[in-house]
Design a protein around this motif. Structure first.
Motif, PDB file in Angstrom:
ATOM      1  N   ARG A 124      -1.137 -45.804  24.913  1.00 21.54           N
ATOM      2  CA  ARG A 124      -1.022 -44.417  25.339  1.00 21.54           C
ATOM      3  C   ARG A 124       0.242 -43.718  24.869  1.00 21.54           C
ATOM      4  O   ARG A 124       1.264 -44.341  24.673  1.00 21.54           O
ATOM      5  N   ALA A 125       0.180 -42.422  24.841  1.00 22.51           N
ATOM      6  CA  ALA A 125       1.355 -41.649  24.468  1.00 22.51           C
ATOM      7  C   ALA A 125       1.903 -40.906  25.692  1.00 22.51           C
ATOM      8  O   ALA A 125       1.592 -41.245  26.817  1.00 22.51           O
ATOM      9  N   CYS A 126       2.713 -39.862  25.467  1.00 21.64           N
ATOM     10  CA  CYS A 126       3.424 -39.226  26.576  1.00 21.64           C
ATOM     11  C   CYS A 126       3.038 -37.762  26.721  1.00 21.64           C
ATOM     12  O   CYS A 126       2.192 -37.228  26.013  1.00 21.64           O
ATOM     13  N   TYR A 157       4.826 -35.048  26.072  1.00 24.47           N
ATOM     14  CA  TYR A 157       5.158 -34.271  24.875  1.00 24.47           C
ATOM     15  C   TYR A 157       4.064 -34.404  23.826  1.00 24.47           C
ATOM     16  O   TYR A 157       3.629 -33.426  23.219  1.00 24.47           O
ATOM     17  N   CYS A 158       3.615 -35.641  23.632  1.00 20.14           N
ATOM     18  CA  CYS A 158       2.585 -35.899  22.625  1.00 20.14           C
ATOM     19  C   CYS A 158       1.326 -35.100  22.938  1.00 20.14           C
ATOM     20  O   CYS A 158       0.736 -34.467  22.056  1.00 20.14           O
ATOM     21  N   GLY A 216       8.623 -36.288  28.371  1.00 20.75           N
ATOM     22  CA  GLY A 216       7.705 -37.412  28.211  1.00 20.75           C
ATOM     23  C   GLY A 216       7.404 -38.175  29.487  1.00 20.75           C
ATOM     24  O   GLY A 216       6.282 -38.662  29.682  1.00 20.75           O
ATOM     25  N   PHE A 217       8.385 -38.274  30.370  1.00 21.96           N
ATOM     26  CA  PHE A 217       8.237 -39.140  31.544  1.00 21.96           C
ATOM     27  C   PHE A 217       7.385 -38.516  32.637  1.00 21.96           C
ATOM     28  O   PHE A 217       7.062 -39.154  33.622  1.00 21.96           O
ATOM     29  N   ALA A 218       7.031 -37.242  32.503  1.00 31.14           N
ATOM     30  CA  ALA A 218       6.365 -36.538  33.610  1.00 31.14           C
ATOM     31  C   ALA A 218       4.886 -36.903  33.761  1.00 31.14           C
ATOM     32  O   ALA A 218       4.143 -36.214  34.428  1.00 31.14           O
ATOM     33  N   HIS A 243       1.288 -38.999  31.721  1.00 30.02           N
ATOM     34  CA  HIS A 243       0.839 -39.395  30.394  1.00 30.02           C
ATOM     35  C   HIS A 243       0.311 -38.186  29.634  1.00 30.02           C
ATOM     36  O   HIS A 243       0.565 -37.040  29.992  1.00 30.02           O
TER      37      HIS A 243
END
Lengths: 446, 454
Positions: free
Chosen positions: A40-42, A44-45, A159-161, A163
């Motif tokens: 998985r990405a984040c 932002y992605c 990013g951390f908020a 997925h």
């Protein structure tokens, strides 16, 4: 190796085998485990992939260089006009900026962009550390918008908020912010916006051509091959058709609320879904003439595809497929598409599928099919082997895994150069499958 | 249409356009993949890990395995200590590596996570290891991260027992598995036992054997990293990427080091081989002399096709300097030489090369980007571009041939298996340069000028 020894106990709830228990109860839409080799990405992605295809936008990544460099021109979203979106802009934050704050640098960067170029719209992506160092991105964007006289839209995407799905939502919020700047205009009857197609390999163009043949006018394409100007008219459409439900349902709902535009879900992958979607659009518009034309189009295209499918069933029928893709809607279409050519899906997983997607998936697959959410390579490997899949459908991280397992691969991710949407997409789908499954190289492997 | 670069150069102080670098963690991940049975671990949001794996996979066309602490809102407020603890437990449970190599990210650095202290507090099973390094994305570049991770391994593992062995330490710069193989081949030809850290050959150029192994057979052994502390000498191959780890080993275990440029081209490879010969006291074997002679023979045969041609070179500092050295030896003019990685040492070393070969009018710049390079080229063009895939937009816009060398190469195959280092690597690069220039000549010439024999 036993599945139990390979799979984390905490992960068991995310994996489901049809027939192994009464009802579907897969866990999904939650955070990944710490330590998982997640595909998985984040946030932002997610935000970036949704907004990136807007061709005349300047996408400025506010953060250290990585986030900008990893997303530089990596999607196969095609443009019929501007190519600005294919360049990488960032504030390339340094240690000094982290200590003293990056607002000044962001302001400078915005000034430098507008001094040399003439952007129609600028999106400013707030990455992980921006909030932590206390930058007020919103305020800087507001000031820039006032000074430079163009929309400067903050995209809140640390990013951390969450997925990727959270990022989709953040992108939709940014789009709503852009649309809120559009002047009020009357509705255009019988017209639609296409949401959630990113014009990968020109797929938006394929869909748009079908709709135009039906006499349905496309107002705004969100976001494949979109321009700022075009997006500003989105409020005038009579209907929103949502292709990538995972990323755009939220926008459709917000547009319904704010602009009174009803929406329907569609999918243009495979004959069955493409046909249904075209008819569904005509019906939702209450346009009899369009429906008639849709049926003619479908009949013509389906007829033309018959020999292709016939040949594919000979070459591919009986083979087994594993699917690991981003969203649920794509997985659902793929299962149906494999069925059309006599292939069975034995493993199916998504990065960000929702409960309702998994319900549909479970109703489509046969007993024994493994369904997984947010899988890691070890799980994919185990089940691809156990279920003896012949081909894996996935994205860039899955490709080498498939090859190393001696399994063919079909790229269904954003870098592919072959359109898979619409009737022509079916042709490419089986062509790509055949190329990989029947490559002469496999005989040297086993 | 791809070309939005204006010819007129205006000052930029804040805006980075089309970078020639990326962030530290991906370099750390690459270094960690060069240790046998190691799981690289990204302490930050899961997007970082996903991007880095994807990036490496795009270049190497091989699976790049790594795990993430998967930061959430909570972790970013209260710190990532518990995430890391859970992560390490899960990783050992499920993926069963021998060692976990943690690197930080901009987020975990900014919130001030004390990763070293977190690791000290962990119960780690006997025979298993957890190491870490700091890789704030807002400092340096992926090259910095690569060096930092190597230094991290050394810091945690290398020991000086007081009993020296005779194996030479080799720290290769940020190069492909194909280069690492070539360096090892040269060491074998010289008959020198060695320890190389990291060693991504056999990991990221793993063969297809019909099965997937999370930990391919390659990579530096943990015991060997420990034993690096008892080596007589370290050769650090890459003046800008490898000094920190070599220095770390000297500081910790008293192992002297010799800093050398990446052995690319004739002079730098000579330097490497002479250093090996000095170390072992062995003569240079005929096999290597033969390769050197072949390289020079090739250069003589073909020199009319490249002599005097101008070239722009971009990418990672040591690699760019190595290629610059080779093209100067060939009599080409390295008109523009840039890296995205910050650090004036790069510019100084490039200038030294320019003056050594007596070329003038060449520009070298660190902390530059491809937008700037493109602007220079628009004002005064070159005959050839050498660098990674990101230069293809410039190549297309300006119709200049591009030789792909360095990192990242996202749009071609085979590059990661083949060397650029050593005499054989130089032969390969010379062949690529010749093919690019001569194909262009064939393409552009009038029908009556098309030559069969060149």
């Amino acid at each position: 190796m036993k599945a139990q020894s390979l799979l984390l106990e905490e992960r068991q709830g995310f994996i489901h085998q049809k027939g192994s228990c009464g009802s579907v109860s897969i866990q999904c839409d939650t955070e990944s485990l710490s330590g998982a080799v997640s595909q998985r990405a984040c946030v932002y992605c997610g935000a970036r992939v949704v907004l990136n295809p807007i061709t005349d936008a300047f996408h400025i990544v506010h953060g250290p260089i990585g986030c900008a460099s990893y997303t530089w021109d990596i999607r196969g979203s095609l443009s019929s006009g501007a190519e600005w979106y294919r360049n990488s802009f960032s504030t390339d934050l340094s240690e000094q900026d982290v200590i003293f704050g990056g607002e000044k640098k962001l302001w400078e960067a915005l000034s430098e962009v507008t001094r040399v170029h003439s952007p129609r719209v600028i999106f400013v992506y707030a990455t992980c550390i921006v909030g932590v160092i206390g930058d007020d991105v919103r305020a800087v964007c507001k000031r820039a918008e006032e000074k430079f006289g163009i929309p400067v839209i903050p995209v809140m995407s640390p990013g951390f908020a969450g997925h990727k799905s959270v990022g989709y939502r953040m992108a939709c919020n940014a789009l709503m912010e852009l649309l809120s700047r559009a002047p009020k205009a009357p509705k255009r009857g019988g017209s639609v916006n296409i949401l959630g197609d990113f014009n990968l390999a020109g797929e938006m163009w394929i869909i748009k051509n079908y709709l135009e043949e039906m006499g349905v006018k496309v107002v705004a394409r969100i976001t494949g091959d979109a321009t700022c100007e075009e997006l500003m008219h989105a409020g005038e459409a009579a209907l929103n058709v949502v292709q990538c439900a995972g990323s755009m349902t939220y926008l459709a709902k917000r547009m319904e609320e704010a602009m009174g535009i009803p929406w329907i879900k569609v999918s243009f992958f495979g004959i069955e879904d493409t046909s249904q979607s075209l008819i569904h659009i005509a019906q939702a518009l209450g346009d009899r003439e369009a429906e008639k034309k849709a049926r003619e189009l479908i009949a013509r295209e389906t007829r033309a595809l018959e020999p292709v499918l016939c040949r594919s069933r000979e070459l591919l029928g009986g083979k087994k497929a594993a699917i690991y893709v981003g969203g649920g809607f794509k997985a659902i279409s793929l299962i149906k598409q494999f069925r059309e050519i006599g292939m069975e899906t034995v493993v199916v997983g998504t990065q960000t599928g929702r409960k309702e997607d998994y319900d549909i998936i479970n109703s489509l697959v046969r007993e024994g099919t493994v369904v997984l959410d947010d899988a890691n390579p070890a799980e994919l490997e185990y089940f691809i082997r156990e279920k003896q899949a012949d081909v894996l459908v996935g994205g860039v991280k899955e490709r080498p895994l498939a090859y190393k397992l001696g399994v063919a691969f079909l790229d269904h991710n954003h870098e592919r150069r072959h359109p898979l949407a619409g009737f022509v997409g079916v042709r490419n789908f089986v062509k790509e499958l055949q190329l990989s499954v029947n490559s002469p190289v496999w005989q040297y492997v086993r | 249409m791809l070309d939005l670069t204006p010819k007129e150069i205006t000052e930029r102080t804040a805006l980075r356009i089309n970078p020639a670098k990326t962030c530290q963690p991906v370099g750390a991940m690459y270094a960690a993949l060069g240790v046998h049975r190691c799981m690289p671990h990204s302490h930050g949001s899961q997007g970082c890990c996903s991007y880095h794996r994807t990036f490496l996979t795009r270049h190497f066309k091989d699976p790049a395995i790594a795990s993430s602490s998967s930061f959430t809102e909570g972790a970013s407020v209260f710190g990532g200590g518990s995430n890391l603890k859970t992560a390490v437990r899960n990783i050992f449970d499920i993926y069963k590596p021998d060692i976990i190599a943690v690197h930080t990210t901009c987020l975990s650095e900014t919130i001030g996570d004390d990763v070293g202290a977190f690791i000290q507090d962990m119960d780690i099973e006997e025979g298993k290891y957890v190491v870490h390094c700091h890789t704030p994305s807002y400092v340096g570049s992926h090259i910095t991260g690569y060096g930092n991770m190597i230094a991290g391994f050394i810091k945690y593992l290398s020991r000086s027992t007081g009993r020296k062995h005779d194996r030479l330490n080799i720290i290769p710069g940020f190069v492909n598995p194909g280069d690492m193989r070539e360096i090892k081949r040269i060491l074998d030809l010289m008959g020198i036992p060695f320890i190389m850290l990291p060693d991504t050959s056999g990991v990221l150029d793993a063969p297809m054997l019909g099965r997937y192994t999370m930990y391919p057979p390659g990579g530096t052994r943990i015991d060997d990293i420990i034993a690096m502390g008892d080596s007589p000498l370290t050769l650090a191959l890459g003046e800008l990427a490898c000094e920190d780890p070599a220095n770390e080993l000297k500081r910790k275990c008293g192992v002297d080091y010799k800093l050398l440029p990446l052995p690319m081209g004739i002079g730098a490879t000579d330097q490497f081989i002479m250093a090996l010969s000095n170390f072992s006291g062995h003569e240079v074997p005929y096999a290597l002399e033969e390769e050197r002679g072949q390289l020079i023979d090739i250069l003589l045969d073909s020199h009319p096709y490249f002599h005097g041609k101008s070239v722009a070179i971009y990418g990672d500092p040591d690699t760019v300097l190595g290629i610059t050295g080779l093209v100067l030896e060939m009599g080409m003019i390295p008109k523009y030489v840039i890296t995205g990685t910050p650090g004036e040492a790069f510019t100084e070393k490039a200038q030294e090369l320019f003056s050594k070969f007596g070329v003038t009018g060449c520009t070298a710049k660190a902390f530059s980007d491809l937008f700037e390079l493109h602007q220079w080229i628009k004002n005064d063009r070159v005959d050839l571009l050498i660098g990674g895939s990101y230069g293809k937009q410039i190549a297309k816009a300006e119709d200049i041939p591009l030789v792909r060398a360095g990192f990242p190469i996202l749009d071609r195959y085979v590059h990661s298996y083949m060397p650029l280092v050593g005499y054989r690597g130089a032969m390969r690069l010379v062949e690529m340069i010749l093919n690019a220039l001569m194909d262009r000549q064939d393409r552009d010439c009038a029908d009556e000028d098309l030559e069969l024999v060149m």
